[in-house]
Design a protein around this motif. Structure first.
Motif, short mmCIF file in Angstrom:
data_model
loop_
_atom_site.label_atom_id
_atom_site.label_comp_id
_atom_site.label_asym_id
_atom_site.label_seq_id
_atom_site.Cartn_x
_atom_site.Cartn_y
_atom_site.Cartn_z
N UNK A 1 4.01 2.06 -14.50
CA UNK A 1 3.00 2.29 -13.78
C UNK A 1 3.07 3.89 -13.14
N UNK A 2 1.66 4.36 -13.07
CA UNK A 2 1.85 5.85 -12.68
C UNK A 2 2.36 6.23 -11.53
N UNK A 3 2.55 5.38 -10.38
CA UNK A 3 3.41 5.63 -9.33
C UNK A 3 4.65 5.89 -9.43
N UNK B 1 -8.43 0.11 -10.08
CA UNK B 1 -7.57 1.00 -10.09
C UNK B 1 -6.28 0.32 -8.95
N UNK B 2 -6.59 -0.22 -7.95
CA UNK B 2 -5.38 -0.83 -7.23
C UNK B 2 -4.78 -1.78 -7.62
N UNK B 3 -5.51 -2.88 -8.26
CA UNK B 3 -4.67 -3.86 -8.68
C UNK B 3 -3.73 -3.60 -10.04
N UNK C 1 -4.81 -4.28 -2.10
CA UNK C 1 -5.64 -4.43 -3.37
C UNK C 1 -6.93 -4.53 -3.63
N UNK D 1 -2.31 -0.87 -10.16
CA UNK D 1 -1.56 0.51 -9.56
C UNK D 1 -1.93 1.83 -10.35
N UNK E 1 -2.82 3.66 -0.94
CA UNK E 1 -3.83 3.05 -1.65
C UNK E 1 -4.92 3.10 -0.60
#
Lengths: 332, 172
Positions: free
Chosen positions: B52-54, A91-93, A23, A95, B82
């Motif tokens: 979520x987009x994934x 962006x990562x937390x 994250x 998703x 990621x």
């Protein structure tokens, strides 16, 4: 004990590697990876503030980090967090899906897998005086969550009476293990233990701030007991009433009560014969009694046991366990 | 005898090349239609369930037709790693990498990549607004593509045959 400690240690580090690192932005990831595992194991928070040094906190003190993962006391040597880092982390937390965390943005925190929480700050976007969302998010606080199984061992015998659980209020200043104790209480009461003369009860948990169960996509990440139903991210009062009507709990547990609505919900639970276990900020009965709602609850002797915590001998020190009827300390 | 055989081969192959070029126009129309449909599904997923987009990419990679499904699959896989790249870049690269399998023009790709660059970066309402905008742009591109197809299909089909004939005549 040693093996158990070792395992706990590894669990924390594994959880940092598997959940926290993915994250973080790639740069910060590299820094944290190089931090000495001994420190990493004790990390309480990772603080990330744009244009300021990267920090970790352990044992209530913060330390600046260098690019090579070593701790430094000079600000000039520290790794400075840049805009790319914060954008990346957001962006990562989320998703890559800001739209999926609208509610979290409004609340200012998000729960990751494993029950770790990330708080963030930025610029508020207001609508009719209410915070609609946050933008320009530039500060993050990764709080590493740790379960301490057995934290409630000492307390369990005091809060049951002939096989019945008693109404219990945990009084504690911040960072003294209030939530940890409550979580383990819930787990033990829900699982039951024949050796301790404890049968398992259905427990309903209203986890408004996702701290107790640490739900990720509705599934508890912390071990919270086999007979526990969790309403995640629901307002306490409404959640309690929902649980009473839908899940027939014997015990309702929630963190940090205090509002008038909470009081009404507790009354409803009492009428339904449900036992309450909850917590409140404070360091003594006198202090807590200054809050009107709690004064009423204590004066009416609703709570049969009041547990007072402090961090005198480390977080989670039990100072007193008070019988709510006689207001006498029964813990030695 | 050989002359006739040779002429036939030349004629057939040039006709086929003509058909192939003409077919590209047809495929472009189809792919534009497909991708607009996909974007509609993505929009719905975002608006109604805030998925979520994934997950959206994984879902759509199973529903979409070739070659788009492969592209969505690439995006989903890359996102899961990621690695710190932005979704917009991942999206753009995925379409770039499978360019030879698609018949999109530069203009088409600009619109498609715009969609990728805003995907997931705003709240739900703005996502939907942008998705609608992109869809209406795609619709316009589709109309153009359709016109191009009608105009050029006959042209290239006939051109193929005529070119073949011309070569044969010259060689004879």
């Amino acid at each position: 004990m040693n093996i158990q400690n070792q395992r706990k240690k590894n669990a924390t580090i594994m959880s940092i590697y598997n959940i926290i690192l993915p994250s973080l932005s790639t740069n910060i990831r590299e820094v944290i990876k190089r931090v000495d595992p001994g420190y990493l194991n004790a990390v309480e928070e990772i603080r990330i503030r744009e244009n300021r040094p990267l920090m970790i906190t352990l044992n209530n003190r913060d330390y600046l980090l260098k690019v090579d993962g070593n701790i430094t006391s000079s600000i000039n040597d520290a790794y400075f967090v840049n805009r790319q880092d914060t954008l990346n982390i957001l962006q990562l937390i989320s998703d890559y899906s800001i739209y999926a965390i609208e509610e979290e943005l409004r609340n200012g925190y998000i729960t990751l897998k494993g029950g770790h929480r990330v708080g963030f700050t930025g610029k508020g976007v207001l609508e009719d005086g209410e915070i609609k969302t946050l933008k320009y998010i530039s500060g993050f606080n990764f709080r590493i969550s740790r379960e301490i199984k057995g934290a409630a061992n000492i307390v369990i015998p005091y809060i049951k009476d002939r096989g019945e659980i008693l109404h219990t209020l945990i009084i504690s200043p911040p960072q003294c293990g209030k939530t940890t104790l409550l979580r383990d209480l819930i787990r033990q009461i829900s699982n039951g233990d024949i050796n301790k003369g404890l049968r398992g009860y259905k427990v309903g948990v209203v986890d408004e701030r996702s701290e107790l169960a640490g739900c990720f996509k509705g599934v508890p990440q912390n071990e919270i007991g086999i007979r526990t139903d969790v309403l995640d991210a629901c307002p306490k009062a409404k959640g309690m009433i929902m649980l009473i009507r839908s899940m027939s709990p014997r015990i309702i547990a929630t963190d940090e009560i205090g509002s008038k609505e909470d009081m009404l919900a507790i009354e409803e639970a009492l009428n339904a014969g449900i036992k309450i276990i909850t917590t409140v900020h404070g360091s003594s009965i006198e202090e807590v009694s200054r809050k009107p709602v709690l004064r009423d609850l204590i004066n009416n002797k609703v709570f049969e046991r009041l547990i007072i915590l402090s961090s005198r001998k480390g977080a989670g020190t039990i100072e007193k366990i008070i019988n709510g009827k006689t207001l006498k300390n029964i813990f030695n | 005898m050989y002359k006739i055989l040779g002429s036939v081969i030349i004629l057939v192959s040039s006709t086929l090349v003509g058909l192939l070029v003409a077919n590209k126009y047809k495929i472009r129309v189809k792919q534009l239609k497909d991708i607009r449909g996909n974007f509609q599904i993505i929009e719905t997923e975002i608006f109604y369930t805030a998925t979520p987009i994934i997950e959206v990419m994984e879902k759509i990679s199973k529903q979409a037709r070739q070659p788009l499904c492969k592209i969505y699959d690439d995006i989903a896989k890359k996102l899961k790693k990621r690695e710190g790249e932005s979704l917009g870049d991942i999206w753009k690269n995925a379409f770039e990498r499978r360019k030879e399998y698609t018949c999109f023009t530069k203009e088409d790709l600009e619109t498609i990549n715009f969609f990728g660059s805003i995907l997931g970066t705003t709240d739900r309402q703005s996502q939907v607004k942008n998705a609608k905008l992109v869809q209406s742009q795609l619709m316009k591109l589709e109309e153009h593509a359709e016109k191009d197809y009608i105009k050029n299909e006959k042209l290239f089909r006939n051109l193929g045959i005529l070119l073949g004939l011309a070569i044969v005549i010259i060689l004879l």
